[in-house]
Every structure is written in C-alpha cells, then in structure tokens.
Design an enzyme around this catalytic site. Structure first.
Site, PDB file in Angstrom:
ATOM      1  N   ARG A  53       0.877  -1.065  -0.022  1.00  0.00           N
ATOM      2  CA  ARG A  53      -0.059   0.145   0.249  1.00  0.00           C
ATOM      3  C   ARG A  53       1.067   1.244   0.127  1.00  0.00           C
ATOM      4  O   ARG A  53       2.044   1.179   0.118  1.00  0.00           O
ATOM      5  CB  ARG A  53      -0.881   0.088   1.096  1.00  0.00           C
ATOM      6  CG  ARG A  53      -0.670  -0.813   2.452  1.00  0.00           C
ATOM      7  CD  ARG A  53       0.469  -0.139   3.311  1.00  0.00           C
ATOM      8  NE  ARG A  53       0.212   1.130   3.486  1.00  0.00           N
ATOM      9  CZ  ARG A  53       1.171   2.040   3.905  1.00  0.00           C
ATOM     10  NH1 ARG A  53       2.296   1.833   3.605  1.00  0.00           N
ATOM     11  NH2 ARG A  53       1.003   3.340   3.721  1.00  0.00           N
ATOM     12  N   GLY A  54       0.331   2.353  -0.316  1.00  0.00           N
ATOM     13  CA  GLY A  54       0.852   3.542  -0.750  1.00  0.00           C
ATOM     14  C   GLY A  54       1.248   3.729  -2.020  1.00  0.00           C
ATOM     15  O   GLY A  54       1.548   3.040  -2.783  1.00  0.00           O
ATOM     16  N   ALA A  55       0.681   5.065  -2.321  1.00  0.00           N
ATOM     17  CA  ALA A  55       0.630   5.299  -3.916  1.00  0.00           C
ATOM     18  C   ALA A  55       1.998   4.780  -4.812  1.00  0.00           C
ATOM     19  O   ALA A  55       1.631   4.288  -5.858  1.00  0.00           O
ATOM     20  CB  ALA A  55       0.221   6.926  -3.938  1.00  0.00           C
ATOM     21  N   ARG A  90      -7.221  -0.404  -6.599  1.00  0.00           N
ATOM     22  CA  ARG A  90      -7.516   0.762  -5.893  1.00  0.00           C
ATOM     23  C   ARG A  90      -7.697   2.057  -6.475  1.00  0.00           C
ATOM     24  O   ARG A  90      -6.783   2.442  -7.333  1.00  0.00           O
ATOM     25  CB  ARG A  90      -6.184   0.884  -4.906  1.00  0.00           C
ATOM     26  CG  ARG A  90      -5.704  -0.352  -4.306  1.00  0.00           C
ATOM     27  CD  ARG A  90      -6.566  -0.322  -2.755  1.00  0.00           C
ATOM     28  NE  ARG A  90      -6.838   0.821  -2.097  1.00  0.00           N
ATOM     29  CZ  ARG A  90      -5.581   1.308  -1.222  1.00  0.00           C
ATOM     30  NH1 ARG A  90      -4.618   0.350  -0.979  1.00  0.00           N
ATOM     31  NH2 ARG A  90      -5.873   2.329  -0.234  1.00  0.00           N
ATOM     32  N   GLN A 206      -2.544   2.702   9.882  1.00  0.00           N
ATOM     33  CA  GLN A 206      -1.131   2.669   9.363  1.00  0.00           C
ATOM     34  C   GLN A 206       0.070   3.411  10.142  1.00  0.00           C
ATOM     35  O   GLN A 206       1.202   3.005  10.085  1.00  0.00           O
ATOM     36  CB  GLN A 206      -1.304   3.120   7.889  1.00  0.00           C
ATOM     37  CG  GLN A 206      -2.049   2.011   7.086  1.00  0.00           C
ATOM     38  CD  GLN A 206      -3.437   2.988   6.967  1.00  0.00           C
ATOM     39  OE1 GLN A 206      -4.131   3.504   7.867  1.00  0.00           O
ATOM     40  NE2 GLN A 206      -4.229   2.764   5.397  1.00  0.00           N
ATOM     41  N   ASP A 247      -1.670  10.867  -2.291  1.00  0.00           N
ATOM     42  CA  ASP A 247      -2.249   9.679  -3.009  1.00  0.00           C
ATOM     43  C   ASP A 247      -2.627  10.313  -4.376  1.00  0.00           C
ATOM     44  O   ASP A 247      -2.582   9.317  -5.420  1.00  0.00           O
ATOM     45  CB  ASP A 247      -3.167   9.016  -2.466  1.00  0.00           C
ATOM     46  CG  ASP A 247      -2.563   7.953  -1.349  1.00  0.00           C
ATOM     47  OD1 ASP A 247      -2.616   6.651  -1.640  1.00  0.00           O
ATOM     48  OD2 ASP A 247      -2.565   8.265  -0.307  1.00  0.00           O
ATOM     49  N   ASN A 257      -5.061  12.654   0.610  1.00  0.00           N
ATOM     50  CA  ASN A 257      -4.233  11.642   1.474  1.00  0.00           C
ATOM     51  C   ASN A 257      -5.313  11.010   2.458  1.00  0.00           C
ATOM     52  O   ASN A 257      -6.579  10.945   2.394  1.00  0.00           O
ATOM     53  CB  ASN A 257      -3.338  12.466   2.063  1.00  0.00           C
ATOM     54  CG  ASN A 257      -2.311  11.668   2.737  1.00  0.00           C
ATOM     55  OD1 ASN A 257      -1.616  10.792   2.490  1.00  0.00           O
ATOM     56  ND2 ASN A 257      -1.871  11.750   4.090  1.00  0.00           N
ATOM     57  N   LYS A 258      -4.715  10.018   3.164  1.00  0.00           N
ATOM     58  CA  LYS A 258      -5.552   9.311   4.080  1.00  0.00           C
ATOM     59  C   LYS A 258      -6.598   9.945   4.922  1.00  0.00           C
ATOM     60  O   LYS A 258      -6.418  11.124   5.321  1.00  0.00           O
ATOM     61  CB  LYS A 258      -4.461   8.563   5.096  1.00  0.00           C
ATOM     62  CG  LYS A 258      -5.256   7.590   6.040  1.00  0.00           C
ATOM     63  CD  LYS A 258      -6.068   6.597   5.448  1.00  0.00           C
ATOM     64  CE  LYS A 258      -6.619   5.555   6.706  1.00  0.00           C
ATOM     65  NZ  LYS A 258      -7.161   4.467   5.930  1.00  0.00           N
TER      66      LYS A 258
END
Length: 370
Positions: A53-55, A90, A206, A247, A257-258
């Site tokens: 995970r993570g762009a 995603r 996270q 992201d 972002n998150k």
C-alpha cells in the site's frame, strides 16, 4: 532503509527473474514476513488487500503485475485484461494507472515475444526512479527542517524539532526512503534532534502499525498519539510542522491523502503551524484541478471501522494476531479511505524537483517541461 540493521526494500525481483517479492504489510508490526507474487492475480490481490500500500508502491507493484501477466500471455487481449484488473484494485491513487500506462505504452508496439522482458526492465526502472525521487524529496525536506530548527528562539535550540505526520508515507509506502518520512530520516541521519508525533490513523492504523514500526527500526524518536490529539498538541506549541504524503495531487495543488488529513490541515492553519505535503511527480494528476469534486474517493469495507486487528497478549494465545469487534452488532460502519485537503491549506509541496507553492503556477515552475 533498515530493519534491525538489515537493508530492505518493499518490493524486489526474485532471483528466478520471473516472480516478485514483497513485504506483507498486513502482518506488521507484530510479524515481519514476505510474499512471492507469481502471477497477475496475486499482484492484484496484494494491492487490493493492502499487502502492499502507499501510492508509489502500488504503482510499482502494478507495473510488475503487468510483467507477470505478459509472462503467461503476451497477447494484446491479455495485456488489456491485466491492465483493467490491476487498475480496478485501488481507485484513488493516481500512481497505479500512471505506472500501468507507462508499461502498456512501452510494450504494445513490440512483438509479443519481447513484451514480458521489456515490461520487466521498465518496471525495474520505475522502481529505481521512485527510490531516487524519494531520496531527492528527503534532501529538499531536510533543508526545510534545518531552517525550522535554525529559526527557533534560543531558549528552544536544545529541544527536538517536533514533526507530526498522518498515516504512513515512509519507505513502506514507496520502494525506499518514503515521501513524508524521507526528510525525517535525512534529518535524523544528519544528527538533528528530531521527534515525530505519529497519528494512529484509524481505521487501519497505518500510523501506529507501520510508521511507528519503521521509525523504531531506524532509531528515530517518536510517540504514537490518537488521531484527535493533533490539534491539542498544536495548540500547546508541541508541533513545529506537519508533514504528510499524497495519493493524488491535482494540478492546482489540492492533495488527497488518508482520511483525517484535512482535519490536521485545518488545525495547522488555526495554530500557525506549517503544513507540508511530500510527493513525487507520479502522484500529480495534471488532468484535474478540483480535488474535492474530481478525485474518486475509495470506500473500503465497513469491517475496518467496526473491527480492529492486533496481537493477543493473552498467555494462552501464543501472541497470535487476531481481529476483535469494537461496535455493537447492529451498528453500521462507513469507511471512506481518503479526504482532500484544498491547496489553500497547504504551506508548500515538497517534490523531487524542489519545493513548490501549492498551486498550478507553483507546480508548473518545477514541471514546465512535462
């Protein structure tokens, strides 16, 4: 970056040259394990279930996923099907489609027999470029931290620089170094006295699970806090800067972002705390301007809200990782994974090419040749 003195990356080509290794991030922080991805379906599942995970890392995994697909069937139809399968995993992070399109454009003009090898080389190049971009982000961000440190009153010169971050934008979200954490690692290795406030980042935690894990393995002082403590810390003068990742970033400087990032930006503005966003070029979506209206926000399973994963410390459990329910049976959950922070709340964007104003003009000054 280091895990107990051993250098790791988040993704690598296995020695056989035909499969891909990744760190299984769903097991962290309680268990370090790796997985081998042998086909496109396994790569798609790793992205969808957040093994990776993570762009930036999602993009590199997608690139290798196309390689894995072309090893089995290098036809035009198979390429198109694999592209669609991986791209659907995603929807918010733009890096995924960017990397898939780059592989597709590279291999489509070639004879089918040459496509898998070309995809392998291009995916490896994307990974190396990501490492270089993240390290450059770290260098540009280091200059900001050094300036913050030098600008403090003399009575605070011996105190640590206090940085608050949200979610995980460290090396576990990229191939190496990270985005928002890269300046922190650079500062720590340069000998600066730095401390990180780590938002737990509900619902998947996270921050508590991944950011705290990698900071600890690098020896960076940090403290995990509940998500809603950030504003209080800013009010009390305990935060010198907020640094987060992105992201997807619009050409106008809006950042996605998150979930919860927007609230941190509002608190930072109210308390005069600079709010920085660190991102590589692959995260910029030049096709859109209004992040709130145009960025698709992924909605994930409500179970991530109603349940939580952790290690069972009961003596009879053998420290097994388990999932427990937090909410009443009849309570529903809603789980938007991201939110959008408007450019007006962003102090600056830290990119691999330098620091830019969060605006189309600011980005174009750095990427006018793109």
């Amino acid at each position: 970056m280091n895990i107990d003195g051993t250098a790791w990356r988040t993704i690598w080509l296995e020695k056989d040259g035909h499969s891909v290794g990744v760190i299984d991030q769903t097991q962290l922080p309680h268990k370090f394990s790796t997985l081998k991805l042998s086909n496109c379906q396994e790569a798609a599942a790793a992205i969808r279930t957040m093994v990776v995970r993570g762009a930036p890392l999602i993009g590199v995994t997608g690139a290798y996923g196309l390689m894995l697909a072309l090893q089995e069937d290098p036809s035009d139809d198979a390429l198109e099907a694999a592209f669609k399968q991986l791209n659907a995993t995603r929807p918010t992070a733009v890096n995924l489609r960017w990397a898939l399109k780059r592989i597709q454009d590279k291999v489509k003009p070639l004879q089918p027999a040459k496509r898998a090898e070309a995809a392998r080389a291009e995916a490896a190049l994307i990974a190396e470029e990501d490492v270089a971009m993240c390290e450059a982000i770290g260098n540009h961000g280091l200059a900001i931290i050094q300036k913050l440190a030098a600008g403090r009153p003399s009575v605070r010169q011996q105190e640590p620089i206090q940085v608050l971050t949200h979610c995980n934008a460290g090396w576990l979200a990229t191939v190496d170094w990270g985005t928002a954490l890269a300046p922190i690692y650079k500062a720590h290795r340069a000998g600066l006295n730095i401390h990180v406030w780590v938002d737990e980042t509900r619902p998947r935690n996270q921050g508590a699970s991944l950011t705290a894990y990698e900071l600890g393995r690098e020896g960076v002082p940090h403290t995990v806090i509940v998500d809603n403590a950030g504003g209080h810390l800013m009010q009390q003068g305990f935060v010198d800067a907020v640094v987060v990742g992105s992201d997807r970033t619009t050409r106008s400087g809006d950042v996605c972002n998150k979930i919860g990032t927007y609230l941190k930006a509002l608190a930072a503005l109210d308390n005069g705390v600079p709010f920085y966003v660190a991102l590589p070029a692959s995260t910029i979506d030049w096709s859109i301007s209004d992040g709130v209206a145009e960025i698709p926000i992924e909605t994930r399973s409500a179970m991530e809200v109603t349940h939580i994963q952790g290690r069972n410390n009961n003596a009879s459990s053998n420290n097994q990782i388990t999932t427990v329910q937090l909410t009443p049976n009849q309570s529903e959950g809603f789980n938007p994974a991201f939110d959008v922070t408007p450019a007006r709340l962003v102090t600056a964007l830290i990119t691999e090419r330098g620091v830019a104003a969060a605006s189309e003009t600011g980005l174009m000054e750095l990427y006018c040749n793109e």
